[in-house]
Design a protein around this motif. Sequence first.
Motif, PDB file in Angstrom:
ATOM      1  N   MET A   1      29.675  23.022  19.834  1.00 47.17           N
ATOM      2  CA  MET A   1      28.898  22.281  20.822  1.00 47.17           C
ATOM      3  C   MET A   1      27.884  21.362  20.132  1.00 47.17           C
ATOM      4  O   MET A   1      27.651  20.251  20.594  1.00 47.17           O
ATOM      5  CB  MET A   1      28.178  23.289  21.733  1.00 47.17           C
ATOM      6  N   ASN A   2      27.285  21.841  19.038  1.00 46.68           N
ATOM      7  CA  ASN A   2      26.314  21.041  18.312  1.00 46.68           C
ATOM      8  C   ASN A   2      26.972  19.792  17.729  1.00 46.68           C
ATOM      9  O   ASN A   2      26.390  18.712  17.749  1.00 46.68           O
ATOM     10  CB  ASN A   2      25.665  21.889  17.204  1.00 46.68           C
ATOM     11  N   THR A   3      28.175  19.933  17.215  1.00 51.76           N
ATOM     12  CA  THR A   3      28.900  18.787  16.650  1.00 51.76           C
ATOM     13  C   THR A   3      29.216  17.774  17.745  1.00 51.76           C
ATOM     14  O   THR A   3      29.091  16.558  17.526  1.00 51.76           O
ATOM     15  CB  THR A   3      30.210  19.265  15.986  1.00 51.76           C
ATOM     16  N   PHE A   4      29.604  18.250  18.910  1.00 54.38           N
ATOM     17  CA  PHE A   4      29.896  17.363  20.033  1.00 54.38           C
ATOM     18  C   PHE A   4      28.653  16.557  20.423  1.00 54.38           C
ATOM     19  O   PHE A   4      28.732  15.352  20.681  1.00 54.38           O
ATOM     20  CB  PHE A   4      30.415  18.182  21.219  1.00 54.38           C
ATOM     21  N   ASN A   5      27.474  17.201  20.464  1.00 50.96           N
ATOM     22  CA  ASN A   5      26.219  16.511  20.793  1.00 50.96           C
ATOM     23  C   ASN A   5      25.888  15.455  19.744  1.00 50.96           C
ATOM     24  O   ASN A   5      25.435  14.355  20.080  1.00 50.96           O
ATOM     25  CB  ASN A   5      25.065  17.504  20.914  1.00 50.96           C
ATOM     26  N   GLN A   6      26.088  15.765  18.481  1.00 55.69           N
ATOM     27  CA  GLN A   6      25.810  14.793  17.420  1.00 55.69           C
ATOM     28  C   GLN A   6      26.747  13.593  17.512  1.00 55.69           C
ATOM     29  O   GLN A   6      26.323  12.453  17.322  1.00 55.69           O
ATOM     30  CB  GLN A   6      25.921  15.453  16.049  1.00 55.69           C
ATOM     31  N   ILE A   7      28.023  13.841  17.805  1.00 54.11           N
ATOM     32  CA  ILE A   7      28.978  12.741  17.953  1.00 54.11           C
ATOM     33  C   ILE A   7      28.594  11.880  19.153  1.00 54.11           C
ATOM     34  O   ILE A   7      28.614  10.645  19.084  1.00 54.11           O
ATOM     35  CB  ILE A   7      30.409  13.291  18.092  1.00 54.11           C
ATOM     36  N   LEU A   8      28.237  12.520  20.255  1.00 56.90           N
ATOM     37  CA  LEU A   8      27.831  11.783  21.450  1.00 56.90           C
ATOM     38  C   LEU A   8      26.585  10.941  21.185  1.00 56.90           C
ATOM     39  O   LEU A   8      26.512   9.769  21.581  1.00 56.90           O
ATOM     40  CB  LEU A   8      27.587  12.760  22.602  1.00 56.90           C
ATOM     41  N   ARG A   9      25.590  11.500  20.491  1.00 57.37           N
ATOM     42  CA  ARG A   9      24.379  10.747  20.144  1.00 57.37           C
ATOM     43  C   ARG A   9      24.708   9.582  19.217  1.00 57.37           C
ATOM     44  O   ARG A   9      24.160   8.486  19.366  1.00 57.37           O
ATOM     45  CB  ARG A   9      23.355  11.663  19.478  1.00 57.37           C
ATOM     46  N   GLY A  10      25.589   9.811  18.264  1.00 54.79           N
ATOM     47  CA  GLY A  10      25.987   8.743  17.336  1.00 54.79           C
ATOM     48  C   GLY A  10      26.683   7.599  18.052  1.00 54.79           C
ATOM     49  O   GLY A  10      26.395   6.423  17.801  1.00 54.79           O
ATOM     50  N   VAL A  11      27.586   7.933  18.962  1.00 52.95           N
ATOM     51  CA  VAL A  11      28.296   6.906  19.723  1.00 52.95           C
ATOM     52  C   VAL A  11      27.320   6.135  20.610  1.00 52.95           C
ATOM     53  O   VAL A  11      27.378   4.899  20.694  1.00 52.95           O
ATOM     54  CB  VAL A  11      29.429   7.545  20.565  1.00 52.95           C
ATOM     55  N   LEU A  12      26.413   6.842  21.267  1.00 49.77           N
ATOM     56  CA  LEU A  12      25.418   6.184  22.107  1.00 49.77           C
ATOM     57  C   LEU A  12      24.537   5.259  21.277  1.00 49.77           C
ATOM     58  O   LEU A  12      24.250   4.130  21.686  1.00 49.77           O
ATOM     59  CB  LEU A  12      24.566   7.233  22.837  1.00 49.77           C
ATOM     60  N   PHE A  13      24.133   5.722  20.094  1.00 50.75           N
ATOM     61  CA  PHE A  13      23.303   4.900  19.215  1.00 50.75           C
ATOM     62  C   PHE A  13      24.047   3.638  18.800  1.00 50.75           C
ATOM     63  O   PHE A  13      23.487   2.533  18.815  1.00 50.75           O
ATOM     64  CB  PHE A  13      22.881   5.700  17.969  1.00 50.75           C
ATOM     65  N   ILE A  14      25.307   3.767  18.436  1.00 48.68           N
ATOM     66  CA  ILE A  14      26.096   2.612  18.015  1.00 48.68           C
ATOM     67  C   ILE A  14      26.282   1.634  19.170  1.00 48.68           C
ATOM     68  O   ILE A  14      26.157   0.415  19.000  1.00 48.68           O
ATOM     69  CB  ILE A  14      27.452   3.069  17.432  1.00 48.68           C
ATOM     70  N   VAL A  15      26.545   2.147  20.367  1.00 52.48           N
ATOM     71  CA  VAL A  15      26.711   1.276  21.538  1.00 52.48           C
ATOM     72  C   VAL A  15      25.423   0.517  21.824  1.00 52.48           C
ATOM     73  O   VAL A  15      25.442  -0.697  22.066  1.00 52.48           O
ATOM     74  CB  VAL A  15      27.167   2.100  22.762  1.00 52.48           C
ATOM     75  N   LEU A  16      24.293   1.215  21.782  1.00 54.53           N
ATOM     76  CA  LEU A  16      23.007   0.545  22.027  1.00 54.53           C
ATOM     77  C   LEU A  16      22.692  -0.474  20.944  1.00 54.53           C
ATOM     78  O   LEU A  16      22.156  -1.554  21.223  1.00 54.53           O
ATOM     79  CB  LEU A  16      21.885   1.574  22.138  1.00 54.53           C
TER      80      LEU A  16
END
Length: 82
Positions: A1-16
Amino acid sequence: MNTFNQILRGVLFIVLAVFGMIMALVFMASTAIAVAILYVVARIKGRPFGVRAYWEERRKQASPVRSFNKKDVVDVEMREIP
């Protein structure tokens, strides 16, 4: 679950970040277009285009400093209300 949150944050950061870069490019392009239009208009009117020419023109158009007028002064008295 922690890895999924980090991937989601990374994708959101890249999109922004990409969205921010696109906004900056649009702003830079619109500014370049505006400056180009101002340059063409100045050339058509026969005026020089530049900061120095702008300030010299503004200085010529400046109105003289108006003198002090007693009608502009308002006397106000303030009191503390207990």
